[in-house]
Motif scaffolding. Structure first.
Motif, mmCIF file in Angstrom:
data_model
loop_
_atom_site.group_PDB
_atom_site.id
_atom_site.type_symbol
_atom_site.label_atom_id
_atom_site.label_comp_id
_atom_site.label_asym_id
_atom_site.label_seq_id
_atom_site.Cartn_x
_atom_site.Cartn_y
_atom_site.Cartn_z
ATOM 1 N N GLU A 14 56.337 23.759 -19.350
ATOM 2 C CA GLU A 14 57.255 23.067 -20.261
ATOM 3 C C GLU A 14 58.003 24.035 -21.171
ATOM 4 O O GLU A 14 59.211 23.901 -21.368
ATOM 5 N N ILE A 15 57.301 25.028 -21.719
ATOM 6 C CA ILE A 15 57.973 25.967 -22.618
ATOM 7 C C ILE A 15 58.979 26.804 -21.838
ATOM 8 O O ILE A 15 60.071 27.096 -22.331
ATOM 9 N N LYS A 16 58.643 27.177 -20.609
ATOM 10 C CA LYS A 16 59.593 27.931 -19.781
ATOM 11 C C LYS A 16 60.855 27.108 -19.537
ATOM 12 O O LYS A 16 61.967 27.600 -19.695
ATOM 13 N N GLN A 17 60.696 25.832 -19.210
ATOM 14 C CA GLN A 17 61.856 24.975 -18.964
ATOM 15 C C GLN A 17 62.715 24.837 -20.215
ATOM 16 O O GLN A 17 63.946 24.888 -20.144
ATOM 17 N N LYS A 18 62.071 24.726 -21.373
ATOM 18 C CA LYS A 18 62.786 24.628 -22.646
ATOM 19 C C LYS A 18 63.568 25.915 -22.924
ATOM 20 O O LYS A 18 64.726 25.875 -23.332
ATOM 21 N N GLY A 34 59.384 32.025 -12.336
ATOM 22 C CA GLY A 34 58.192 31.265 -12.688
ATOM 23 C C GLY A 34 57.935 30.077 -11.792
ATOM 24 O O GLY A 34 58.687 29.783 -10.866
ATOM 25 N N VAL A 35 56.854 29.397 -12.114
ATOM 26 C CA VAL A 35 56.414 28.250 -11.333
ATOM 27 C C VAL A 35 56.758 26.963 -12.063
ATOM 28 O O VAL A 35 56.930 26.946 -13.280
ATOM 29 N N ASP A 36 56.870 25.890 -11.305
ATOM 30 C CA ASP A 36 57.133 24.569 -11.861
ATOM 31 C C ASP A 36 56.083 23.569 -11.414
ATOM 32 O O ASP A 36 56.318 22.368 -11.410
ATOM 33 N N CYS A 66 55.740 33.917 -20.003
ATOM 34 C CA CYS A 66 54.977 32.866 -20.668
ATOM 35 C C CYS A 66 53.712 32.540 -19.880
ATOM 36 O O CYS A 66 53.753 32.458 -18.647
ATOM 37 N N CYS A 67 52.633 32.359 -20.621
ATOM 38 C CA CYS A 67 51.388 31.841 -20.040
ATOM 39 C C CYS A 67 50.801 30.866 -21.061
ATOM 40 O O CYS A 67 51.495 30.493 -22.013
ATOM 41 N N PHE A 108 55.747 34.045 -24.835
ATOM 42 C CA PHE A 108 55.402 32.809 -25.541
ATOM 43 C C PHE A 108 54.229 32.144 -24.844
ATOM 44 O O PHE A 108 54.008 32.345 -23.656
ATOM 45 N N GLY A 109 53.525 31.308 -25.597
ATOM 46 C CA GLY A 109 52.398 30.553 -25.062
ATOM 47 C C GLY A 109 52.713 29.085 -24.936
ATOM 48 O O GLY A 109 53.122 28.444 -25.909
#
Length: 148
Positions: A14-18, A34-36, A66-67, A108-109
């Protein structure tokens, strides 16, 4: 067009998409490694792929990883020679990562409850300019540790 590379594991979808949406709104082309899906992937592998592509391509302004907490993937990214990955806890730290440490990655986490919007943290990182001077000397010392 300005380019950014981003990678994440299953704990930070979610944070990656944001962040991707925000970067695109700022005019960046985002290469999303990244993965979705919530299928487990190892964050060191994601960091390695993003950092190696960043270094080999040479046309990226910076990278984002991000992780779940941002800790593991930032540690992994910082093991790659040539990478300085900041893990900010707020807007001030994000800006200082760029201005004082000349960070070329930010982490970011996805499972962290940030007190300030991650988009504003990312903006502070993007809009910060490396201050040079005494900070350049310190960054050189940091990078010198890679050769030990």
């Amino acid at each position: 067009m300005k380019r950014v590379i981003i990678a994440n594991d299953h704990g930070a979808i979610e944070i990656k998409q944001k962040l991707v949406k925000h970067l695109e709104s700022r005019g960046y082309r985002v290469d999303n490694l990244g993965v979705d899906s919530e299928e487990s992937v190892d964050y060191p592998d994601m960091a390695k792929e993003a950092c190696e592509r960043f270094l080999s391509d040479g046309d990226y302004e910076f990278g984002v990883v991000c992780c779940g907490t941002g800790i593991g993937i930032s540690i992994a990214a910082n093991k790659v020679k040539g990478i300085r990955c900041a893990l900010p806890q707020n807007i001030f730290a994000a800006r200082m990562g760029r201005e004082h440490n000349n960070a070329n990655f930010i982490a970011f986490g996805g499972r962290i409850d940030y007190w300030e919007p991650v988009e504003k943290m990312l903006d502070a990182f993007i809009d910060g300019d490396f201050a040079g001077d005494r900070h350049a000397r310190r960054v050189d010392k940091i990078m010198g540790l890679e050769n030990r």
